[in-house]
Design a protein around this motif. Structure first.
Motif, PDB file in Angstrom:
ATOM      1  N   LEU A 107     -40.908 -17.017  15.570  1.00 45.90           N
ATOM      2  CA  LEU A 107     -40.718 -17.977  14.477  1.00 45.90           C
ATOM      3  C   LEU A 107     -41.223 -17.420  13.149  1.00 45.90           C
ATOM      4  CD1 LEU A 107     -41.683 -21.289  16.311  1.00 45.90           C
ATOM      5  CD2 LEU A 107     -39.390 -20.531  15.625  1.00 45.90           C
ATOM      6  N   ALA A 108     -42.306 -16.663  13.194  1.00 48.96           N
ATOM      7  CA  ALA A 108     -42.837 -16.040  11.967  1.00 48.96           C
ATOM      8  C   ALA A 108     -41.855 -15.001  11.418  1.00 48.96           C
ATOM      9  CB  ALA A 108     -44.195 -15.401  12.242  1.00 48.96           C
ATOM     10  N   ILE A 109     -41.229 -14.242  12.303  1.00 49.50           N
ATOM     11  CA  ILE A 109     -40.231 -13.254  11.868  1.00 49.50           C
ATOM     12  C   ILE A 109     -39.067 -13.963  11.183  1.00 49.50           C
ATOM     13  CG2 ILE A 109     -38.486 -11.605  12.686  1.00 49.50           C
ATOM     14  CD1 ILE A 109     -40.544 -10.756  14.847  1.00 49.50           C
ATOM     15  N   VAL A 110     -38.549 -15.000  11.814  1.00 42.63           N
ATOM     16  CA  VAL A 110     -37.419 -15.742  11.230  1.00 42.63           C
ATOM     17  C   VAL A 110     -37.825 -16.382   9.910  1.00 42.63           C
ATOM     18  CG1 VAL A 110     -35.863 -17.700  11.580  1.00 42.63           C
ATOM     19  CG2 VAL A 110     -36.286 -16.099  13.447  1.00 42.63           C
ATOM     20  N   ALA A 111     -39.010 -16.976   9.853  1.00 46.22           N
ATOM     21  CA  ALA A 111     -39.481 -17.602   8.612  1.00 46.22           C
ATOM     22  C   ALA A 111     -39.610 -16.563   7.497  1.00 46.22           C
ATOM     23  CB  ALA A 111     -40.819 -18.301   8.842  1.00 46.22           C
ATOM     24  N   GLY A 112     -40.112 -15.396   7.824  1.00 46.66           N
ATOM     25  CA  GLY A 112     -40.237 -14.333   6.822  1.00 46.66           C
ATOM     26  C   GLY A 112     -38.888 -13.892   6.289  1.00 46.66           C
ATOM     27  N   ILE A 113     -37.926 -13.760   7.161  1.00 45.70           N
ATOM     28  CA  ILE A 113     -36.584 -13.366   6.735  1.00 45.70           C
ATOM     29  C   ILE A 113     -35.979 -14.432   5.829  1.00 45.70           C
ATOM     30  CG2 ILE A 113     -34.221 -12.940   7.551  1.00 45.70           C
ATOM     31  CD1 ILE A 113     -35.565 -11.684  10.080  1.00 45.70           C
ATOM     32  N   VAL A 114     -36.133 -15.694   6.208  1.00 43.98           N
ATOM     33  CA  VAL A 114     -35.594 -16.788   5.397  1.00 43.98           C
ATOM     34  C   VAL A 114     -36.260 -16.809   4.020  1.00 43.98           C
ATOM     35  CG1 VAL A 114     -35.472 -19.318   5.215  1.00 43.98           C
ATOM     36  CG2 VAL A 114     -34.879 -18.178   7.367  1.00 43.98           C
ATOM     37  N   CYS A 115     -37.577 -16.656   3.980  1.00 45.95           N
ATOM     38  CA  CYS A 115     -38.295 -16.646   2.697  1.00 45.95           C
ATOM     39  C   CYS A 115     -37.831 -15.497   1.809  1.00 45.95           C
ATOM     40  CB  CYS A 115     -39.801 -16.550   2.920  1.00 45.95           C
ATOM     41  SG  CYS A 115     -40.529 -18.049   3.582  1.00 45.95           S
ATOM     42  N   LEU A 116     -37.693 -14.311   2.384  1.00 40.77           N
ATOM     43  CA  LEU A 116     -37.233 -13.162   1.604  1.00 40.77           C
ATOM     44  C   LEU A 116     -35.803 -13.343   1.122  1.00 40.77           C
ATOM     45  CD1 LEU A 116     -38.830 -10.231   3.606  1.00 40.77           C
ATOM     46  CD2 LEU A 116     -39.318 -10.864   1.239  1.00 40.77           C
ATOM     47  N   ALA A 117     -34.959 -13.925   1.954  1.00 42.64           N
ATOM     48  CA  ALA A 117     -33.564 -14.156   1.555  1.00 42.64           C
ATOM     49  C   ALA A 117     -33.495 -15.151   0.394  1.00 42.64           C
ATOM     50  CB  ALA A 117     -32.754 -14.658   2.741  1.00 42.64           C
ATOM     51  N   PHE A 118     -34.297 -16.234   0.463  1.00 46.38           N
ATOM     52  CA  PHE A 118     -34.307 -17.201  -0.633  1.00 46.38           C
ATOM     53  C   PHE A 118     -34.851 -16.568  -1.913  1.00 46.38           C
ATOM     54  CE2 PHE A 118     -34.271 -20.858   2.491  1.00 46.38           C
ATOM     55  CZ  PHE A 118     -33.024 -21.305   2.106  1.00 46.38           C
ATOM     56  N   ALA A 119     -35.895 -15.778  -1.792  1.00 45.95           N
ATOM     57  CA  ALA A 119     -36.467 -15.120  -2.973  1.00 45.95           C
ATOM     58  C   ALA A 119     -35.449 -14.169  -3.595  1.00 45.95           C
ATOM     59  CB  ALA A 119     -37.735 -14.368  -2.588  1.00 45.95           C
ATOM     60  N   GLU A 120     -34.733 -13.450  -2.775  1.00 46.14           N
ATOM     61  CA  GLU A 120     -33.730 -12.510  -3.272  1.00 46.14           C
ATOM     62  C   GLU A 120     -32.588 -13.249  -3.965  1.00 46.14           C
ATOM     63  OE1 GLU A 120     -32.326  -8.920  -4.298  1.00 46.14           O
ATOM     64  OE2 GLU A 120     -34.166  -9.216  -3.155  1.00 46.14           O
ATOM     65  N   SER A 121     -32.145 -14.370  -3.385  1.00 42.97           N
ATOM     66  CA  SER A 121     -31.049 -15.126  -3.999  1.00 42.97           C
ATOM     67  C   SER A 121     -31.491 -15.737  -5.330  1.00 42.97           C
ATOM     68  CB  SER A 121     -30.520 -16.200  -3.059  1.00 42.97           C
ATOM     69  OG  SER A 121     -31.453 -17.222  -2.881  1.00 42.97           O
ATOM     70  N   ARG A 122     -32.754 -16.154  -5.420  1.00 46.64           N
ATOM     71  CA  ARG A 122     -33.272 -16.670  -6.695  1.00 46.64           C
ATOM     72  C   ARG A 122     -33.308 -15.586  -7.746  1.00 46.64           C
ATOM     73  NH1 ARG A 122     -38.294 -19.135  -4.578  1.00 46.64           N
ATOM     74  NH2 ARG A 122     -37.395 -20.439  -2.990  1.00 46.64           N
ATOM     75  N   GLU A 123     -33.708 -14.375  -7.367  1.00 49.88           N
ATOM     76  CA  GLU A 123     -33.741 -13.258  -8.311  1.00 49.88           C
ATOM     77  C   GLU A 123     -32.337 -12.917  -8.803  1.00 49.88           C
ATOM     78  OE1 GLU A 123     -35.834  -9.880  -6.765  1.00 49.88           O
ATOM     79  OE2 GLU A 123     -37.652 -11.027  -6.414  1.00 49.88           O
ATOM     80  N   GLU A 124     -31.354 -12.951  -7.889  1.00 52.89           N
ATOM     81  CA  GLU A 124     -29.973 -12.671  -8.279  1.00 52.89           C
ATOM     82  C   GLU A 124     -29.467 -13.744  -9.233  1.00 52.89           C
ATOM     83  OE1 GLU A 124     -27.532 -12.245  -4.814  1.00 52.89           O
ATOM     84  OE2 GLU A 124     -28.569 -10.443  -4.157  1.00 52.89           O
ATOM     85  N   THR A 125     -29.798 -15.014  -8.947  1.00 54.12           N
ATOM     86  CA  THR A 125     -29.370 -16.118  -9.809  1.00 54.12           C
ATOM     87  C   THR A 125     -30.008 -15.987 -11.186  1.00 54.12           C
ATOM     88  OG1 THR A 125     -29.167 -17.538  -7.868  1.00 54.12           O
ATOM     89  CG2 THR A 125     -29.264 -18.626 -10.005  1.00 54.12           C
ATOM     90  N   ALA A 126     -31.290 -15.655 -11.211  1.00 51.27           N
ATOM     91  CA  ALA A 126     -31.982 -15.497 -12.495  1.00 51.27           C
ATOM     92  C   ALA A 126     -31.410 -14.311 -13.272  1.00 51.27           C
ATOM     93  CB  ALA A 126     -33.480 -15.303 -12.255  1.00 51.27           C
ATOM     94  N   ALA A 127     -31.091 -13.235 -12.575  1.00 55.90           N
ATOM     95  CA  ALA A 127     -30.519 -12.068 -13.254  1.00 55.90           C
ATOM     96  C   ALA A 127     -29.138 -12.363 -13.806  1.00 55.90           C
ATOM     97  CB  ALA A 127     -30.468 -10.878 -12.286  1.00 55.90           C
ATOM     98  N   ASP A 128     -28.371 -13.182 -13.090  1.00 57.17           N
ATOM     99  CA  ASP A 128     -27.034 -13.551 -13.567  1.00 57.17           C
ATOM    100  C   ASP A 128     -27.109 -14.485 -14.773  1.00 57.17           C
ATOM    101  OD1 ASP A 128     -25.898 -12.039 -11.570  1.00 57.17           O
ATOM    102  OD2 ASP A 128     -25.547 -13.736 -10.214  1.00 57.17           O
ATOM    103  N   ALA A 129     -28.161 -15.281 -14.866  1.00 60.01           N
ATOM    104  CA  ALA A 129     -28.301 -16.253 -15.956  1.00 60.01           C
ATOM    105  C   ALA A 129     -28.756 -15.592 -17.265  1.00 60.01           C
ATOM    106  CB  ALA A 129     -29.286 -17.344 -15.555  1.00 60.01           C
ATOM    107  N   VAL A 130     -29.380 -14.430 -17.201  1.00 61.84           N
ATOM    108  CA  VAL A 130     -29.876 -13.754 -18.387  1.00 61.84           C
ATOM    109  C   VAL A 130     -28.687 -13.138 -19.128  1.00 61.84           C
ATOM    110  CG1 VAL A 130     -31.302 -11.868 -19.241  1.00 61.84           C
ATOM    111  CG2 VAL A 130     -32.107 -13.273 -17.342  1.00 61.84           C
ATOM    112  N   PRO A 131     -28.500 -13.494 -20.395  1.00 60.31           N
ATOM    113  CA  PRO A 131     -27.383 -12.920 -21.143  1.00 60.31           C
ATOM    114  C   PRO A 131     -27.609 -11.427 -21.396  1.00 60.31           C
ATOM    115  CG  PRO A 131     -28.656 -14.439 -22.533  1.00 60.31           C
ATOM    116  CD  PRO A 131     -29.266 -14.447 -21.167  1.00 60.31           C
ATOM    117  N   ALA A 132     -26.522 -10.700 -21.373  1.00 55.87           N
ATOM    118  CA  ALA A 132     -26.605  -9.241 -21.562  1.00 55.87           C
ATOM    119  C   ALA A 132     -26.619  -8.868 -23.006  1.00 55.87           C
ATOM    120  CB  ALA A 132     -25.442  -8.560 -20.863  1.00 55.87           C
TER     121      ALA A 132
END
Length: 132
Positions: A107-132
């Motif tokens: 369960l800890a392995i799965v929770a860690g993967i889920v947390c990292l996936a959410f963090a990565e998707s947030r970073e991608e969303t934030a990077a997409d929102a920043v104007p170039a």
């Protein structure tokens, strides 16, 4: 790209699981362990050892392909899902016990993967929102 990740990680999981289960079967068939030529011949006379080699090579090629595109944090975490699949298959195939500690670890392995996936998707969303 998400489809690439899903297929890639499914292949990685399958190859890693194949590798470890085949090593277990090959080791069981090669008992008793003795460091001599007769034992090596016994090991290599069973097809399981070749399944392990195929699994290892497949996992290596899949992992290298994933590393070209996947973010390293979630990729590294997801690469450890074979711990769970092997635990479950060992319970089913070899009647090995599964303890509460192992379940908590899974369960800890799965929770860690889920947390990292959410963090990565947030970073991608934030990077997409920043104007170039």
């Amino acid at each position: 790209m998400k489809r690439f990740y899903a297929v890639g990680f499914a292949l990685l999981l399958a190859f890693d699981t194949l590798n470890l289960i085949c090593f277990k079967l090959a080791g069981t068939e090669a008992l008793p362990v003795a460091m001599d030529i007769a034992w090596l011949l016994r090991v290599f006379s069973h097809p399981w050892i070749y399944g392990a080699v195929v699994g290892y090579i497949g996992a290596f090629v899949t992992w290298m392909s994933l590393l070209k595109h996947a973010p390293i944090g979630p990729a590294f975490a997801a690469s450890h899902l074979e711990v769970i699949s092997v635990m479950l298959l060992s319970w089913w195939m070899f009647s090995e016990p599964v303890t509460a500690t192992q379940i908590a670890g899974a369960l800890a392995i799965v929770a860690g993967i889920v947390c990292l996936a959410f963090a990565e998707s947030r970073e991608e969303t934030a990077a997409d929102a920043v104007p170039a």
